[in-house]
Write a protein that holds these residues in place. Structure first.
Motif, PDB file in Angstrom:
ATOM      1  N   LYS A 190      21.244 -62.978   5.958  1.00  0.00           N
ATOM      2  CA  LYS A 190      20.009 -62.191   6.066  1.00  0.00           C
ATOM      3  C   LYS A 190      18.856 -63.073   6.519  1.00  0.00           C
ATOM      4  O   LYS A 190      18.069 -62.685   7.398  1.00  0.00           O
ATOM      5  N   GLN A 191      18.737 -64.258   5.921  1.00  0.00           N
ATOM      6  CA  GLN A 191      17.667 -65.176   6.296  1.00  0.00           C
ATOM      7  C   GLN A 191      17.866 -65.694   7.722  1.00  0.00           C
ATOM      8  O   GLN A 191      16.904 -65.867   8.476  1.00  0.00           O
ATOM      9  N   LEU A 194      16.578 -63.005  10.066  1.00  0.00           N
ATOM     10  CA  LEU A 194      15.113 -62.929  10.102  1.00  0.00           C
ATOM     11  C   LEU A 194      14.518 -64.055  10.947  1.00  0.00           C
ATOM     12  O   LEU A 194      13.612 -63.819  11.751  1.00  0.00           O
ATOM     13  N   ASN A 298       5.687 -60.770  11.550  1.00  0.00           N
ATOM     14  CA  ASN A 298       6.212 -59.854  10.539  1.00  0.00           C
ATOM     15  C   ASN A 298       7.573 -60.309  10.040  1.00  0.00           C
ATOM     16  O   ASN A 298       7.860 -60.257   8.829  1.00  0.00           O
ATOM     17  N   LYS A 299       8.421 -60.765  10.943  1.00  0.00           N
ATOM     18  CA  LYS A 299       9.737 -61.280  10.544  1.00  0.00           C
ATOM     19  C   LYS A 299       9.590 -62.556   9.709  1.00  0.00           C
ATOM     20  O   LYS A 299      10.322 -62.745   8.725  1.00  0.00           O
ATOM     21  N   GLU A 301       7.129 -63.351   7.790  1.00  0.00           N
ATOM     22  CA  GLU A 301       6.641 -62.992   6.457  1.00  0.00           C
ATOM     23  C   GLU A 301       7.764 -62.537   5.529  1.00  0.00           C
ATOM     24  O   GLU A 301       7.695 -62.722   4.310  1.00  0.00           O
ATOM     25  N   GLN A 302       8.814 -61.951   6.090  1.00  0.00           N
ATOM     26  CA  GLN A 302       9.909 -61.428   5.267  1.00  0.00           C
ATOM     27  C   GLN A 302      10.889 -62.509   4.797  1.00  0.00           C
ATOM     28  O   GLN A 302      11.719 -62.256   3.928  1.00  0.00           O
ATOM     29  N   ILE A 303      10.798 -63.706   5.350  1.00  0.00           N
ATOM     30  CA  ILE A 303      11.731 -64.768   4.978  1.00  0.00           C
ATOM     31  C   ILE A 303      11.425 -65.256   3.565  1.00  0.00           C
ATOM     32  O   ILE A 303      10.262 -65.457   3.201  1.00  0.00           O
ATOM     33  N   SER A 304      12.480 -65.434   2.774  1.00  0.00           N
ATOM     34  CA  SER A 304      12.331 -65.717   1.346  1.00  0.00           C
ATOM     35  C   SER A 304      12.139 -67.206   1.059  1.00  0.00           C
ATOM     36  O   SER A 304      12.942 -67.833   0.357  1.00  0.00           O
ATOM     37  N   LYS A 310       6.363 -72.127   5.524  1.00  0.00           N
ATOM     38  CA  LYS A 310       6.263 -71.406   6.794  1.00  0.00           C
ATOM     39  C   LYS A 310       5.124 -71.929   7.674  1.00  0.00           C
ATOM     40  O   LYS A 310       5.030 -71.552   8.853  1.00  0.00           O
TER      41      LYS A 310
END
Length: 325
Positions: A190-191, A194, A298-299, A301-304, A310
């Motif tokens: 998933k990461q 992203l 936006n992508k 920002e979604q990374i955990s 970042k």
């Protein structure tokens, strides 16, 4: 700028320390030449940044994958310049101009082989995943280049067709470089997706900026022939948007510029720029560039991972979107 970044220095030092056979000189000298030109090293840096984002400390294990990306990128440039008959690359003569087409083709092929050699130096348990991503993006870059050449033979290209072409030709390599770094840092799928999507959207914005700079950039900073896309009737976003909006006498002027082979280069560039200004296509180009930049952020920002982790990628993205070369 990028060349002074610690990652850029790490990549450049690795390349400078690479030893090549003396013979055949016309195979290895063009490779050393293209790699010696002052490229930004953005793509290999992205491999390192992708790994650092997900907590990879030992970047020595990551560098060979970054070098593989850099070698592949330069292989594609050597061949692209032959296809485009480009006289300049990074402000210097292209390989096919300095030597000839045959030398450029073969030295480009050798550079591609060297990319796989470098990839093979990665940690053994990561190589299958790295190869899967590398082979996918390498083939997509070829698809994008073929679409770009196909566009030369057809009268009309839509915005969507153009954006898909630059996604393949330019953007997947940025996304894939970041994903390869994530693979080396053992990020989950998933990461990985992203960070790949971040890179692809940033890459589209990057190419739209490149289209803009080809027309409006400073020749001494841009490093390529300004107005080159206009002179070879390349279907860039600026031209495609102009074709959508144009009418009346301006249409006749536009068609004349595309069809005539007697107009001097300087005049052709100047007159086409006047049409671009009349229909304000530079504003449309800026708007769509910002749209893809926002998608990229936006992508990200979604990374955990934490926001401080970042910051490096945010800074790089900001720099790329406000560059002059």
């Amino acid at each position: 700028m990028f060349e002074q970044h610690p990652y850029g220095k790490l990549i450049s030092e690795y390349i400078q320390n690479e030893k090549y056979p003396v013979q055949p000189a016309d195979l290895y000298n063009p490779i050393k030449y293209i790699l010696s030109l002052s490229g930004k090293r953005i793509r290999p840096m992205l491999v390192l940044m992708g790994a650092r984002l997900f907590g990879k400390e030992d970047l020595k294990e990551v560098v060979p994958a970054g070098i593989a990306i850099e070698y592949f990128h330069n292989f594609s440039l050597i061949h692209d310049d032959i296809m485009d008959r480009a006289p300049l690359r990074r402000g210097q003569a292209t390989v096919h101009q300095k030597w000839n087409d045959n030398v450029a083709i073969l030295s480009g092929d050798a550079l591609l082989v060297k990319a796989y050699q470098e990839l093979g130096k990665s940690p053994a348990d990561r190589i299958p995943s790295l190869l899967q991503v590398f082979n996918k993006i390498a083939l997509e870059v070829c698809e994008g280049q073929q679409l770009d050449m196909d566009f030369e033979k057809i009268d009309h290209v839509s915005e969507d067709e153009y954006l898909n072409m630059i996604r393949l030709k330019t953007s997947v390599l940025l996304g894939g470089a970041l994903q390869m770094g994530a693979i080396l840092a053992y990020a989950d799928e998933k990461q990985q997706q992203l960070i790949y999507d971040f890179g692809v959207n940033l890459g589209i914005a990057f190419q739209l900026q490149d289209d803009y700079l080809d027309v409006y950039g400073d020749p001494s900073a841009f490093g390529k022939q300004v107005g080159g896309d206009i002179l070879c009737n390349k279907k860039t976003y600026l031209r495609i948007k102009t074709e959508q909006l144009i009418d009346g006498e301006a249409r006749a002027e536009f068609d004349d510029l595309l069809s005539s082979d007697t107009i001097e280069d300087g005049e052709k560039v100047s007159r086409m720029k006047n049409l671009y200004a009349k229909f304000q296509v530079d504003r449309y180009a800026e708007d769509i560039k910002l749209r893809y930049t926002d998608l990229a952020y936006n992508k990200l920002e979604q990374i955990s991972v934490s926001e401080p982790q970042k910051a490096e990628l945010r800074k790089l993205a900001d720099t790329l979107m406000h560059r002059t070369r």
